[in-house]
Design an enzyme around this catalytic site. Structure first.
Site: not given
Ligand code: PLP
Length: 395
Positions: A21, A135, A215, A243, A246
């Site tokens: 990466r 899951s 998201h 979160t 985002k």
């Molecule tokens: N859950 C999903 C589906 C994510 O895509 C991400 C991060 O990209 C997270 C959790 C983690 O969230 P954070 O960026 O707030 O740590």
């Protein structure tokens, strides 16, 4: 052991597998999504299409002012853990607001969405005897890690497939405790979960539900409550995780749910207890973001205008856009080398920043670009991107 040779070989192997990466050093300022790239000692202007600051709230003047005022008054750090250092009042206020956003009784703040998932799932597995986890196949790494650390038995159901979920639920005794874990908007495919169908199955088979709305929060719903707000399913879900990083443009993660569930996690989750809490200015700014009201709706509309325009333009140009009902636009490449080469060309020739998405973020052979428009991209930005992608991928 020759440690340094070991590490060097490990890196060489990653390169061989075309998984090395390259992190680009960028600088985001008020011109976002037009940002600065730092490369070989020089800075140059580029445009990013792969962030998750969907509404551009990280640069919102009112939120910036609120944060600066909060820093002036409350300082730059929280001074310790919630448990010992002091339970910051503003964190509690934010938790109440987040619970209200998701029509739940209580909320709990974590240092990130990743930590919220990992710590909560691990803890649920530790405190519910014989818990069986179900899951979705495309769940995020933070969920996968939480499941792994929980030590619970797990069944993986086919992505967004209630029939397969039902088959798996049927295979378990009714009285075994079960938790169904899924996302509302999937980060790499942009798919949206069949939330109502999953809730109906959870009720029928006596399972708890855990949804990651990372998201979706901010981006969907008049209050930014995500897909569960739009589908009016929030009260029927047991744990809604989200979160601040985002749609809300900040940092930090959280869960919401019934008092008893949230309190049990608060008391047992090491990822919550044994770490310094977020600085107070994060919670204060998040409370301001939650209070944006009609402005949030306007930003959501701006975002989806660009999203629809980019999807239509890429498709018309003959590019392989995977069907996605959300703001996330997956553009199929299917080869790590091609994906990397196109990404480099986009940057070098067109000043466009699109990071290649490769294994282990997605399965090998499913390499793609994950185009992520924001409310701050213009139609001209979109035209330029579509033409550049057409040249790089089709000519
Ligand atoms: N859950 C999903 C589906 C994510 O895509 C991400 C991060 O990209 C997270 C959790 C983690 O969230 P954070 O960026 O707030 O740590």
């Amino acid at each position: 052991m020759d440690y340094l040779t070991y590490f060097t070989d490990k890196i060489a192997q990653t390169r061989k597998e075309q998984r090395y990466r390259i992190f680009r050093a960028v600088e985001r300022d008020t011109h976002f999504p037009h940002i600065k790239l730092h490369l070989a000692g020089k800075a140059r202007a580029i445009t990013t299409w792969c962030g998750v600051d969907y509404l551009g709230l990280s640069q919102h003047p009112g939120l910036k002012a609120a944060m600066m005022e909060a820093v002036a008054q409350f300082g730059v750090g929280s001074g310790g853990t919630r448990n010992i250092g002091g339970n910051i009042h503003q964190h509690e206020l934010l938790e109440q607001a987040l619970a209200q956003l998701h029509q739940q009784e209580a909320g709990l703040l974590f240092t990130s969405g990743y930590v919220a998932n990992e710590a909560t799932l691990k803890t649920l597995g530790k405190i519910i005897p014989n818990l069986q986890l179900l899951s979705d196949q495309e769940n995020h790494m933070s969920i996968i890690e939480g499941i792994r650390e929980s030590g619970c038995n797990k069944l993986i159901f086919r992505h967004n497939d209630p029939n397969d979920l039902e088959t798996k639920l049927k295979s378990l005794p009714l009285d075994v405790p079960k938790l169904i874990i899924f996302e509302s908007v999937y980060s790499m495919s942009g798919d949206i979960a069949p939330v109502k169908a999953i809730i109906a199955l959870a009720k029928q088979y006596q399972a708890l539900t855990y949804v990651d709305e990372v998201h979706a929060v901010g981006v969907y719903g008049a209050h930014g409550g995500g897909i569960s707000e739009v589908t009016k399913t929030a009260p029927d879900l047991d744990i809604i995780q989200g979160t601040l990083s985002k749609g809300f443009g900040l940092t930090g993660g959280y869960i919401t749910g019934k008092h008893s569930i949230i309190d049990a996690i608060r008391l047992h989750a090491n990822g919550f207890i044994f770490t310094t809490s977020l600085p107070p200015h994060i919670s204060i700014t998040a409370l301001n973001a939650l209070a944006l009201g009609a402005e949030l709706t306007t930003l959501q509309q701006q975002l989806f205008t660009i999203v629809d325009y980019v999807k239509a333009g890429l498709t018309a140009a003959g590019l392989k856009v995977l069907p996605s009902p959300s703001q996330i636009i997956p553009l199929w490449i299917g080869d790590p080398g091609l994906c990397e080469a196109a990404s480099v060309r986009l940057l070098e020739e067109f000043n466009l920043y699109l990071q290649p998405i490769n294994y282990p973020t997605i399965k090998k052979g499913e390499e793609r670009f994950r185009i992520s428009p924001t409310a701050r991209h213009t139609l001209q930005d979109a035209d330029y991107l579509i033409e550049a992608l057409r040249i790089c991928l089709l000519s």
